[in-house]
Every structure is written in structure tokens, then in C-alpha cells.
Enzyme design. Structure first.
Site, mmCIF file in Angstrom:
data_model
loop_
_atom_site.group_PDB
_atom_site.id
_atom_site.type_symbol
_atom_site.label_atom_id
_atom_site.label_comp_id
_atom_site.label_asym_id
_atom_site.label_seq_id
_atom_site.Cartn_x
_atom_site.Cartn_y
_atom_site.Cartn_z
ATOM 1 C CE LYS A 126 36.651 33.286 37.801
ATOM 2 N NZ LYS A 126 37.981 32.858 38.238
ATOM 3 C CD GLU A 196 35.314 37.271 40.480
ATOM 4 O OE1 GLU A 196 34.895 36.586 39.542
ATOM 5 O OE2 GLU A 196 35.716 38.448 40.338
ATOM 6 C CG HIS A 200 33.057 28.968 42.766
ATOM 7 N ND1 HIS A 200 31.880 28.735 42.097
ATOM 8 C CD2 HIS A 200 33.645 30.003 42.132
ATOM 9 C CE1 HIS A 200 31.757 29.581 41.103
ATOM 10 N NE2 HIS A 200 32.820 30.369 41.098
HETATM 11 P P1 NAD Z 1 42.603 41.967 40.344
HETATM 12 O O1 NAD Z 1 42.034 41.900 41.704
HETATM 13 O O2 NAD Z 1 44.027 41.579 40.166
HETATM 14 O O3 NAD Z 1 42.438 43.443 39.759
HETATM 15 C C1 NAD Z 1 41.215 44.108 39.753
HETATM 16 C C2 NAD Z 1 41.424 45.534 39.214
HETATM 17 O O4 NAD Z 1 40.140 46.166 39.089
HETATM 18 C C3 NAD Z 1 42.276 46.446 40.106
HETATM 19 O O5 NAD Z 1 43.126 47.213 39.289
HETATM 20 C C4 NAD Z 1 41.237 47.366 40.755
HETATM 21 O O6 NAD Z 1 41.764 48.653 41.077
HETATM 22 C C5 NAD Z 1 40.223 47.480 39.629
HETATM 23 N N1 NAD Z 1 38.905 47.910 40.112
HETATM 24 C C6 NAD Z 1 38.195 47.394 41.151
HETATM 25 N N2 NAD Z 1 37.047 48.086 41.293
HETATM 26 C C7 NAD Z 1 37.052 49.041 40.334
HETATM 27 C C8 NAD Z 1 36.143 50.088 39.972
HETATM 28 N N3 NAD Z 1 34.994 50.260 40.630
HETATM 29 N N4 NAD Z 1 36.477 50.901 38.946
HETATM 30 C C9 NAD Z 1 37.629 50.724 38.259
HETATM 31 N N5 NAD Z 1 38.523 49.752 38.549
HETATM 32 C C10 NAD Z 1 38.213 48.930 39.566
HETATM 33 O O7 NAD Z 1 41.648 41.123 39.340
HETATM 34 P P2 NAD Z 1 42.056 39.864 38.448
HETATM 35 O O8 NAD Z 1 42.506 38.760 39.335
HETATM 36 O O9 NAD Z 1 42.912 40.334 37.324
HETATM 37 O O10 NAD Z 1 40.614 39.382 37.868
HETATM 38 C C11 NAD Z 1 39.797 40.165 37.034
HETATM 39 C C12 NAD Z 1 38.546 39.366 36.652
HETATM 40 O O11 NAD Z 1 38.885 38.345 35.705
HETATM 41 C C13 NAD Z 1 37.874 38.653 37.820
HETATM 42 O O12 NAD Z 1 36.502 38.903 37.810
HETATM 43 C C14 NAD Z 1 38.144 37.197 37.539
HETATM 44 O O13 NAD Z 1 37.150 36.333 38.021
HETATM 45 C C15 NAD Z 1 38.173 37.172 36.025
HETATM 46 N N6 NAD Z 1 38.861 35.970 35.525
HETATM 47 C C16 NAD Z 1 38.249 35.230 34.557
HETATM 48 C C17 NAD Z 1 38.861 34.072 34.083
HETATM 49 C C18 NAD Z 1 38.212 33.252 32.994
HETATM 50 O O14 NAD Z 1 38.822 32.285 32.537
HETATM 51 N N7 NAD Z 1 37.008 33.560 32.549
HETATM 52 C C19 NAD Z 1 40.096 33.669 34.585
HETATM 53 C C20 NAD Z 1 40.703 34.457 35.541
HETATM 54 C C21 NAD Z 1 40.079 35.612 36.007
#
Ligand code: NAD
Length: 333
Positions: A126, A196, A200
Site C-alpha cells: 500500500k 497499517e 496513517h
Molecule cells: P493478517 O494480519 O490478517 O494476516 C497476516 C498473516 O501473515 C498471518 O497469517 C501471519 O501469521 C503471517 N505472517 C506474519 N509474519 C510472517 C512471517 N514473518 N512469515 C510468514 N508469515 C507471516 O493480514 P491481512 O489483514 O490479511 O493483510 C495482509 C496485507 O494485505 C497487509 O499488508 C495489508 O496492508 C494488505 N492489504 C492491501 C490492500 C490493497 O488494496 N492493496 C487491501 C487490504 C490489505
């Protein structure tokens, strides 16, 4: 049809098995062109060359906290990404990982480069500063034989790409305004996304949001009635549209409202592209997402569309870094 080897579905892995990672697994289940073979979380990973079952994987993750406990297919590991990547065959990964700290995704990309793995990577990053770190890896990714598509979620991603298409009506782009509305039933389902977003808010940054305990996040959301309202965010849509030659980054603005207590969107997600036509008329195109579409659908759908496009590039020998604003996603059947 773009497939990896003749008549073989693309073998896909998902790194991070939180809200988006689990949605990705469910979304892939009915697909014929892609097969979900691998996923990793913080404590372990799972792999099955014939395909993993999303229901058992999600249940195991919820009940026991890691895919590493999955019967037969799971392995517990403190270096889950490294172990999965070096020991198993996967054509492309969706990086559904938290970018906390803000350097995390670039570090994961470096890990892939170092490992000697060759394939396609897609992220839903993002922040502008996070994409800038990946830009510095352009040559290394190319030399390593990795095709990496960045900013391939909803915003950046779907909406940025829509802006790049809409811009074609104009001789000059005056502004690109992205406004998102996200509704989720509870913040715990998307902890990284919410942290995240908190980063902001005024008086917060990535480090303070990362170091907040779950209780502190809940207490903050109690104060705001579950709402996070954001404007003028540091969002990579700006650098992506600048790199794609659409407009200077200062003409791109991103803001939105997240309701962490209601799956109904607080407002309709849209992008407005205002410009001047070659005849001298000023006009605005608006692209609005359907209110029934969830954040998960609008992030994971594009991510795999870009992964398929990345596989097509890779098969033509094209490697290196691309953004969602310069490549057209392909539809995954
Ligand atoms: P979440 O917190 O629900 O899940 C994160 C996962 O990553 C967990 O399973 C955790 O165990 C794993 N993890 C953390 N550290 C790790 C490591 N070192 N090795 C392996 N696995 C690891 O996350 P989420 O809410 O699904 O979000 C994921 C990403 O997607 C975020 O960075 C978020 O900003 C991004 N996102 C982007 C958009 C977009 O439109 N571009 C929209 C929503 C979310």
C-alpha cells in the site's frame, strides 16, 4: 489460455494466511487454471503438489494457530517462507503478508532473490515508500529471473489500473481521487490491514501501529466507534501512476473510511479521474465498485489476475519489477 506447462494449472502459493491469505485460498478453489499448493504463516507452512483443501487449512489455522499443524501437509518452522521456497515447487506466490515494519516486503523480495527461486511474485502493498524500496531491487529481480508485480490489490491495484485506462480519454490529467469504503465484521480478521490503516492516522506511524497490542488496537477502535477515517494517505497509487506516465504523483489523492464493526461498506469505493480532452473540455470519469464486493474480493481477484499476467510475461522471458498500473491483469478461469 495461459498455463505453466502444457495443460498444467499454475501452482500457486500464498504467503501470509490471515484475512487475505484465507480469502485467496477460498477464491482459488473453483479455478481450473490455478491450483493452490502452498501457504505459509509466521509459525509454519503447508504444501501439497496436488492442491490444499481451504476448509481444513482454515480450520487448522483457526484452531491451532498455524498451518504447520495441518495433517500430512503441514510443517512447523520458524523460517517458514525460506523453508517453503527452498524445498517445494511453486510457480507463483501472492504475498499476503503484513508490511510491518515498512521494510518487510522488500526484505522478503531479497530473500527470494537470494534463494535462487525463479517465478512470479505479486503483492498488495500500500505505501509509496514500500514500493520505492522494491524499485531499488529492479535489476536484482531481473537478474534473478523473478517477475514481480507490485501494488496489485484494490488500492493500489484495481483502482490504479482503472485510472490508467480512464486517463486515455484525456490530453492532460488534472487529478486522480481515490475514495475507499471498507466494511468488516471484526478487526481481528484483518489485523495487519487495520494496523497499517491506523499507521496513517494523525499521531500514529508505522512503528507505533506495529507495536500496539491487540488490546490497545481494540481500545482505540472503542474510542472511534470502530471507524477509521483517513485522508491524504501515503498510498502507492501516486508513484505507480507517475511511473506509468499518467500524471505527476502530487495529482493523486487517496482517502477512505473503514468500519471495523459492520460488513456493510460505509461508502462506495470509487476513483475519479479528471482531465482535459484534446478539444479543451474538462471532464471526470468515475469508476465505482459494487457495494456488495468485499475488500477480499477486490484485493485477491486482481492479485491473481496479475499473477496470471506475470506468468505470461515470465514465459516470454520478461523478468523484473512491474506495477499494476503498467500491466493489464488477466482473468483467471
Ligand atoms: P493478517 O494480519 O490478517 O494476516 C497476516 C498473516 O501473515 C498471518 O497469517 C501471519 O501469521 C503471517 N505472517 C506474519 N509474519 C510472517 C512471517 N514473518 N512469515 C510468514 N508469515 C507471516 O493480514 P491481512 O489483514 O490479511 O493483510 C495482509 C496485507 O494485505 C497487509 O499488508 C495489508 O496492508 C494488505 N492489504 C492491501 C490492500 C490493497 O488494496 N492493496 C487491501 C487490504 C490489505
Amino acid at each position: 489460455m495461459i498455463i505453466n506447462k502444457v495443460n498444467q494449472p499454475i501452482k500457486v502459493g500464498v504467503l501470509g494466511f490471515g484475512g487475505l491469505g484465507q480469502a485467496a485460498a477460498r477464491l482459488l478453489a473453483p479455478k481450473g487454471e490455478m491450483i493452490w499448493v502452498a501457504a505459509a504463516d509466521r509459525q509454519g507452512y503447508a504444501y501439497n503438489a496436488l492442491g490444499l483443501n481451504p476448509n481444513t487449512a482454515i480450520k487448522t489455522y483457526h484452531d491451532r494457530g498455524s498451518l504447520g499443524y495441518l495433517d500430512a501437509d503441514g510443517t512447523l518452522s520458524a523460517h517458514s517462507i525460506q523453508d517453503l521456497v527452498t524445498n517445494h515447487s511453486v510457480d507463483g506466490y501472492f504475498l499476503a503478508l503484513p508490511n510491518l515494519p515498512n521494510t518487510f516486503m522488500a526484505d522478503v523480495a531479497k530473500q527470494f532473490i537470494k534463494s535462487g527461486w525463479q517465478g512470479v511474485l505479486v503483492d498488495a502493498l500500500k505505501r509509496t515508500s514500500a514500493v520505492e524500496q522494491l524499485l531499488e531491487l529492479q535489476k536484482d529481480l531481473q537478474a534473478a529471473g523473478i517477475t514481480y508485480l507490485t501494488g496489485c490489490g484494490a488500492t493500489p491495484g484495481l483502482l490504479t489500473a482503472a485510472a490508467a485506462v480512464a486517463a486515455q480519454s484525456y490530453a492532460e490529467i488534472h487529478s486522480v481521487n481515490i475514495t475507499f469504503g471498507v466494511g468488516i465484521a471484526n478487526w481481528e480478521a484483518y489485523k495487519a490491514t487495520i494496523r497499517e490503516d491506523i499507521a496513517h492516522m494523525s499521531e500514529y506511524d508505522v512503528e507505533t501501529a506495529r507495536s500496539m497490542s491487540d488490546e490497545e488496537v481494540s481500545a482505540l477502535l472503542d474510542k472511534t466507534n470502530g471507524i477509521i477515517a483517513l485522508e491524504n494517505m501515503e498510498h502507492a497509487d501516486d508513484i505507480m501512476l507517475e511511473l506509468a506516465g499518467i500524471c505527476d504523483r502530487d495529482r493523486v489523492t487517496v482517502g477512505g473510511v473503514v468500519d471495523t464493526r459492520n460488513p456493510k461498506k460505509p461508502l462506495s469505493t470509487n476513483v475519479q479521474i479528471t482531465g482535459r480532452t484534446f478539444e479543451g473540455k474538462t471532464s471526470t470519469h468515475t469508476f465505482t465498485l459494487g457495494d456488495e464486493t468485499t475488500m477480499a474480493a477486490n484485493v485477491c481477484g486482481p492479485a491473481f489476475g496479475y499473477l496470471k499476467a506475470g506468468i505470461a510475461l515470465k514465459r516470454r522471458g520478461i523478468t523484473g519489477l512491474f506495477t499494476a498500473a503498467e500491466i493489464m491483469p488477466q482473468f483467471v478461469k
